[in-house]
Design an enzyme around this catalytic site. Structure first.
Site: not given
Length: 389
Positions: A235, A258, A313
């Site tokens: 992330s 991600d 996620h």
């Protein structure tokens, strides 16, 4: 009714979370390292191949209660959940040997610097870090000090005084891009500093660990191959890894789980000199973020984008291994793919990519097809782009 949280089936083994042990040939040890008495120092958890030891203890997954408070604040936006969280997950252990004896290797282990996501901290990626270490990597999971961790701290030079660095939301009236861009540069700089730390150790510099672990960093001196270094993250940590490639030529490649591409300024895209493996979940990415990844893949033929179907996620964090009810209470919808399977796909794709770009002499090439998005529950590119193929 949040009060029922702690009763969601606490197993006797390490509370409610069942993190998987590494599947590779090495047993895994773990220690915490803090260097320097200011914010400019470093804080990280080290995962490494270790020798088996009878009666090894396992470290707590959430190292201290302060992290439960920070987590409750970030994920639930309400501090009162902190006590419930600590009852539910406070006793969970990571299946590694705490301060276990390092397993030396004359050819040297490759090194991975790992960067956590927004509102996370150094221990919340223990499953992927353990898995990679079990295949013969030393993995340094940073805890960032840019106010993006749920909470963190450093120890000032006065005996035992801790200064805590709380999570910070975007200040009122400030543009989010500028706030996040400043953070991503600090984070990437911390990745570079972590590499410098290991370069120093390999060069014989004595590095005192402020945390006084019963574990001497100098054991790494002759067992690291610092020509083989990658940077990885999830992330906010994924885009941090991409930026670290721009800042530090010693990083050979990046693995971005991600990645949240928003904080990176456009002028830097042409500057990314090395290949990136983007492993996306099915539900998180936006068309803008994917377009940025595609800018990089159009410039570098070895940059790959794959998507793991049936994942959300949080499936790329340890939270994937929480029981379903607790997970959905905290995060909402969870993925449909079994988390063990998702972890296997992610780690094998990463290993195949690292084999290729760190020039490793291992058998990880057997998973090469994952890099083309070929395999069960994997597709090439991002779901948003698949209509254009």
């Amino acid at each position: 009714d949040p009060v029922s949280l702690p009763r969601l089936g606490c197993g006797s083994m390490g509370g409610m979370l069942a993190l998987p042990p590494g599947q590779g040939p090495h047993q895994v040890g773990c220690t915490d390292v803090m260097v320097g008495h200011t914010r400019q120092g470093l804080f990280l958890r080290l995962f490494y191949p270790c020798l088996p030891r009878a009666g090894a203890t396992e470290p707590l997954w959430i190292p201290r209660s302060e992290y439960c408070g920070g987590l409750a604040d970030v994920t639930l936006g309400r501090r009162w959940c902190s006590a419930l969280l600590s009852i539910a997950i406070g006793s969970c252990k990571v299946p590694v040997s705490w301060n276990g004896p390092f397993k030396p290797r004359s050819s040297g282990y490759p090194l991975i610097i790992f960067s956590h996501g927004l509102g996370a901290f150094r221990t919340l990626y223990s499953s992927i870090c353990t898995e990679l270490a079990s295949w013969g990597f030393v993995v340094a999971a940073l805890e960032h000090r840019d106010h993006s961790a749920a909470t963190t701290y450093f120890c000032t030079a006065e005996a035992g005084t801790e200064e805590w660095i709380p999570f910070q939301r975007v200040p009122q009236g400030q543009k989010e891009f500028y706030f996040r861009n400043k953070q991503v540069h600090q984070r990437a700089q911390e990745c570079v500093r972590a590499l410098r730390l290991f370069q120093g150790i390999a060069g014989g510099r004595s590095v005192p660990n402020i945390l006084h672990q019963d574990w001497d960093l100098s054991v790494l001196k002759d067992s690291l191959d610092l020509t083989k270094v990658a940077v990885m993250g999830h992330s906010f940590g994924g885009v941090t890894a991409v930026l670290a490639l721009v800042k530090e030529p010693s990083f050979s490649c990046a693995v971005a789980l991600d990645a949240w591409m928003f904080p990176l300024e456009n002028v830097l895209y042409p500057e990314v000199p090395k290949p990136v493996l983007f492993i996306n979940t099915e539900k998180f990415q936006t068309p803008e973020s994917v377009a940025k990844m595609k800018r990089l893949s159009s410039r570098h033929s070895q940059t790959k984008i794959v998507t793991v179907l049936g994942t959300v996620h949080e499936d790329q964090t340890d939270f994937a291994f929480l029981p379903g009810k607790l997970f959905s209470r905290v995060f909402g919808r969870r993925g449909t793919l079994d988390p063990h399977k998702a972890l296997a796909i992610t780690s094998r794709a990463a290993l195949a990519f690292l084999q290729r770009h760190l020039k490793l002499q291992e058998e990880f090439g057997q998973w090469d097809e994952l890099l083309e998005g070929v395999g069960d529950s994997v597709v090439p590119d991002a779901p948003l782009c698949r209509s254009h193929l």
